[in-house]
Structure formats: structure tokens, C-alpha cells
Motif scaffolding. Structure first.
Motif, short mmCIF file in Angstrom:
data_model
loop_
_atom_site.label_atom_id
_atom_site.label_comp_id
_atom_site.label_asym_id
_atom_site.label_seq_id
_atom_site.Cartn_x
_atom_site.Cartn_y
_atom_site.Cartn_z
N THR A 1 -28.89 54.03 9.13
CA THR A 1 -28.55 52.94 8.40
C THR A 1 -29.57 52.45 7.59
O THR A 1 -29.28 51.79 6.57
N ASP A 2 -30.75 52.55 7.88
CA ASP A 2 -31.98 52.11 6.94
C ASP A 2 -31.91 52.96 5.79
O ASP A 2 -32.16 52.28 4.52
N ALA A 3 -31.66 54.39 5.79
CA ALA A 3 -31.54 55.02 4.61
C ALA A 3 -30.38 54.67 3.63
O ALA A 3 -30.62 54.80 2.45
N ILE A 4 -29.24 54.35 4.39
CA ILE A 4 -28.13 54.00 3.71
C ILE A 4 -28.60 52.74 2.76
O ILE A 4 -28.19 52.46 1.55
N GLU A 5 -29.01 51.97 3.43
CA GLU A 5 -29.33 50.36 2.90
C GLU A 5 -30.30 50.64 1.66
O GLU A 5 -30.36 49.97 0.63
N ALA A 6 -31.35 51.64 2.01
CA ALA A 6 -32.36 51.90 0.87
C ALA A 6 -31.47 52.54 -0.34
O ALA A 6 -32.29 52.32 -1.58
N ALA A 7 -30.45 53.34 -0.14
CA ALA A 7 -29.88 53.73 -1.17
C ALA A 7 -28.81 52.97 -2.11
O ALA A 7 -28.45 53.20 -2.98
N ARG A 8 -28.36 52.08 -1.32
CA ARG A 8 -27.39 51.04 -1.99
C ARG A 8 -27.63 50.50 -2.90
O ARG A 8 -28.95 49.96 -3.07
N GLY A 9 -26.87 50.46 -4.10
CA GLY A 9 -27.11 49.75 -5.31
C GLY A 9 -27.94 50.51 -6.14
O GLY A 9 -28.12 50.15 -7.52
N LYS A 10 -28.43 51.76 -5.91
CA LYS A 10 -29.37 52.38 -7.02
C LYS A 10 -28.60 53.29 -7.59
O LYS A 10 -27.51 53.86 -7.04
N PRO A 11 -28.75 53.68 -8.88
CA PRO A 11 -28.12 54.59 -9.90
C PRO A 11 -28.64 55.84 -9.23
O PRO A 11 -29.54 55.97 -8.79
N PRO A 12 -27.78 56.90 -9.70
CA PRO A 12 -27.94 58.37 -9.24
C PRO A 12 -29.52 58.77 -9.64
O PRO A 12 -30.06 59.24 -8.70
N ALA A 13 -30.00 58.37 -10.79
CA ALA A 13 -31.22 58.76 -11.38
C ALA A 13 -32.27 58.10 -10.31
O ALA A 13 -33.36 59.07 -10.30
N ASP A 14 -31.89 57.41 -9.61
CA ASP A 14 -33.20 56.80 -8.69
C ASP A 14 -33.02 57.31 -7.20
O ASP A 14 -33.94 56.77 -6.36
#
Length: 287
Positions: A215-228
């Protein structure tokens, strides 16, 4: 390898940008990547994107409501997004690009794969379950149906190391080498613990660690473009890929065990009672 959190980040990114757009181009430049022939990949062209979803580590782009472009990025694949898709000619065998998809607003993406071992896979199917890897998937770890008791049932009777169980896509979909390391570190559990031997309390702890870590990892990934997304994944790792560094929990040195094509990382103090797990390249194992 992109795992569930990064793949979910890619899905949400694409969903927000291409839903409703029409596929203007779909071209394979690495023939070995395309695993199907009916429908042909050209069948995507002219169809509007109606959905983008995830199945384990597979991304499923639905076009026209009845054709699915499904792809798995494997170990070294990635998605490169363009607000304005390049017009340069792709030369097969001369580029890491395996697939190029363009849309009617000029945007698009490439699927790329580094290295010489090519495992990235692309499918064009009428239903996601026509993809063998999807048909074999176990439940998603964050699906409401996989509660604590259902999770315990998956472990029952499996005299297999828990590290391997967490990575087995037919048991639980989406967790790979990196996040299994992170889950086991959060649970303070040895990667070599046998699934069938876990106590009820250990199952409680492991289940909670799996849910919170992902859950924490998904929140960290959310909203970031693929390059990031790749850098965000690396920054979030506590033990995976951090051999020789200090454990952020206890300060002990993070150790590795190497296998033929990958490695696992763990903290001896947090996970194995201070014992060092022998490098399997030496054909020895301390339990």
C-alpha cells in the motif's frame, strides 16, 4: 523488474492520459516480443481506448471495447512516454524499442528492453485470460477477497520457503524479488522460513507487512510519470538492493544471498536472529 506498485503507477498514468484517445499507430520492432497473431496488432489502429488495467504485473490496454493489448515488462523492460511521439524510423535489431504505440493527439509510448536476454512480452487478444500468464495468476495481494484467513489458506501445507511463496505468481500475483525482500524485512522474518510452519501470530505479522508495504509503495508511485517510477522504487527500498548498507531499523549491515540470476537481501539482526545466511554460490546454507 517492475512489480505490482510500479505497474500500478504505470496503469494509473496511462489511464489518465489515453482513455478516450484513438490508437493511430501500433508497430512491433522486436518480433520476438509479440506472442500472438490473431487478432493482428493492426486491429488496434482506429479503435478508442476504453480502459487500462493491471493483472499482477501485466498491463492491459483495452481498445474498441473488445481488443486487448497486454504486455509484461519482464526483468529489463520499461515504458517510455512521449507527449509528442518521435517520428524517427525504428530499425529492428538496432534499438532497444520493442513496441511503439501512438495516439490521435500525437502522444504515445515505446516499450523498451535493455540487455541481450529478451523477455518482454506483448499480446493482442480478445480477452485477458487468453494470455497464459494471466490465466495462471493467483489473487492480487490487495484484493478485498484476500483477507488474513484466505492468505493463511494459501500458505497452509506449503513446505516451501516463504520467499519463494511470495514470489510465485500462481499463489499471489504481483510481488517479485524486491518487494518480497521488503515484506519479509517488515515482518522480521527469515526468507527461508517454511510457509507451512508459520504460527498464527507469524501469519498475522506477515499479512500485515504485505498489506502495508505494498500500500505504501503504491502511494509512493501514484501520480509519478514513468521516468520517475524507477528512482521512486529504489528510494523506498529498506533492504533490497542495499547490500553493505546499514539497516534503517537496527543499523546492522544488510546482507545478500546470490542465486544464478538474482539475489535476495535481508538484515541478520531483524530477520534471522543474527545468523548469516551462506551464499548459495558456495553450495552451503546456514539455517
Amino acid at each position: 523488474m517492475p512489480e505490482m506498485p510500479e505497474v500500478q503507477g504505470l496503469v494509473e498514468f496511462l489511464r489518465g492520459r489515453i482513455t478516450g484517445l484513438t490508437v493511430a499507430k501500433a508497430a512491433v520492432s522486436a518480433i520476438s516480443a509479440l506472442k500472438t497473431y490473431d487478432p493482428p496488432i493492426d486491429a488496434l489502429v482506429g479503435s478508442a481506448v476504453t480502459g487500462v488495467n493491471r493483472h499482477g504485473k501485466f498491463i492491459d490496454l483495452t481498445a474498441g471495447g473488445d481488443i486487448h493489448l497486454v504486455f509484461h515488462l519482464a526483468k529489463a523492460g520499461w515504458l517510455r512516454w512521449y507527449d509528442a511521439l518521435p517520428t524517427t524510423l525504428i530499425k529492428p535489431g538496432k534499438t532497444p524499442i520493442a513496441l511503439r504505440v501512438g495516439f490521435n493527439d500525437g502522444s504515445g509510448f515505446d516499450l523498451t528492453e535493455a540487455g541481450t536476454k529478451k523477455s518482454l512480452a506483448v499480446y493482442v487478444v480478445r480477452s485477458p485470460v487468453d494470455v497464459p500468464g494471466i490465466a495462471r495468476l493467483g489473487p492480487d495481494p490487495l484484493d478485498a477477497s484476500l483477507d488474513r484467513d484466505a492468505f493463511a489458506a494459501l500458505l497452509a501445507g506449503r513446505r516451501t520457503q516463504i520467499k519463494g511463496v511470495l514470489r510465485d505468481q500462481s499463489i499471489i500475483a504481483g510481488v517479485g524479488n524486491a518487494y518480497s525482500d521488503e515484506i519479509l524485512h517488515a515482518a522480521k522474518m527469515s526468507p527461508y522460513a517454511l510457509a507451512a510452519a508459520l504460527t498464527d501470530a507469524e501469519i498475522d505479522t506477515l499479512y500485515a507487512a504485505m498489506i502495508s508495504t505494498l500500500t505504501d509503495a503504491i502511494e509512493a508511485a501514484r501520480g509519478k510519470p514513468p521516468a520517475d517510477l524507477k528512482d521512486a522504487k529504489r528510494r523506498g527500498m529498506r533492504v533490497h538492493g542495499r547490500r553493505g548498507e546499514a539497516c534503517p531499523v537496527c543499523g546492522d549491515e544488510v546482507r545478500s544471498v546470490f542465486f544464478a540470476d538474482n539475489s535476495l537481501e535481508y538484515c541478520p539482526t531483524c530477520q534471522t536472529g543474527g545468523k548469516i545466511l551462506a551464499d548459495r554460490r558456495l553450495s552451503r546454507l546456514l539455517k
